[in-house]
Design an enzyme around this catalytic site. Sequence first.
Site, short mmCIF file in Angstrom:
data_model
loop_
_atom_site.label_atom_id
_atom_site.label_comp_id
_atom_site.label_asym_id
_atom_site.label_seq_id
_atom_site.Cartn_x
_atom_site.Cartn_y
_atom_site.Cartn_z
N SER A 178 -19.22 91.06 -2.30
CA SER A 178 -19.06 92.50 -2.49
C SER A 178 -18.10 92.78 -3.66
O SER A 178 -18.35 92.32 -4.77
CB SER A 178 -18.61 93.15 -1.18
OG SER A 178 -18.75 94.55 -1.22
N ASP A 230 -30.02 96.44 -0.23
CA ASP A 230 -28.56 96.51 -0.23
C ASP A 230 -28.10 97.42 -1.37
O ASP A 230 -28.21 97.06 -2.54
CB ASP A 230 -27.96 95.11 -0.38
CG ASP A 230 -26.43 95.11 -0.35
OD1 ASP A 230 -25.83 96.20 -0.24
OD2 ASP A 230 -25.84 94.01 -0.43
N HIS A 243 -26.00 94.75 3.77
CA HIS A 243 -24.79 94.29 3.08
C HIS A 243 -23.85 93.52 4.00
O HIS A 243 -22.92 92.86 3.53
CB HIS A 243 -24.05 95.48 2.46
CG HIS A 243 -22.95 95.09 1.54
ND1 HIS A 243 -23.17 94.40 0.36
CD2 HIS A 243 -21.59 95.25 1.61
CE1 HIS A 243 -22.02 94.18 -0.25
NE2 HIS A 243 -21.05 94.67 0.49
#
Length: 262
Positions: A178, A230, A243
């Site tokens: 991320s 995502d 995610h």
Amino acid sequence: MKLLNLVALSLSLLPAVSGAPLDTSGPSPLVFQRQNQPANQLLSYIFQLFPVNVALRDAQGLLTIAEKAFALLAGFNTVENDVETGVCGDIVVIFARGTTEPGNVGSLVGPPLFGALRKRMGANGGQTLAVQGVDRYDASVTAYLQGGDASGSQQMADLVSKAMKQCPSSKIVMSGYSQGGQLVHNAARLLPASTMAAVSSVVIFGDPYSRFPVQGASPGKVRIFCHLGDDICVDGDIILLQHLTYFMDVDEAATYILANAK
């Protein structure tokens, strides 16, 4: 109400962390072991309570609690400081956690990845793994929206350089999840081309900059995991279930890292 439910769930499952049997009925995407007790149902419970389909800024408080609860209940170590304490391994992973994650390697991707690597390396002649998380990095939503924490990006670059100097015979891996993926890209831009050329592999999960190359890294050494749908992988700010499930890719990622480390 969701916050209260998550806290109540964490408290109710604490006996499982100390070794009490868990309910293992029903399907689960992964199996973890905690003191010899199967905890496959644990992931299903946690993911049911993670905030989804909401903007990052709105979900920040819930995500922080959920990720800490996930780490506690799964028995994950969220802090890794091998490079900073002078430890080398056959492979050294420099890892940047995702937004709001605990410790310096987080809980959703880092620890499962390290576990998958250690399992394979142990079966491959007892090879050793060293892991270093990015510390100077508060993993805030604001930093994510600004393109990745600047201090963390610089520290990641510094840690890669330090690992190469300190562990000259080790294979160095840059990895992140991320916002940690933003840090990998940013650190790559900060490092000399010669340093990036010496990096064994780059592995990113849920990469907000997935559409861009990792500067200085050979495309053959880069593996980016992005789940269909995502929003973070297209530089968005909505948390969807896609995610939160990159732990399902750690076996494939470990295989890739080891193949590039030969």
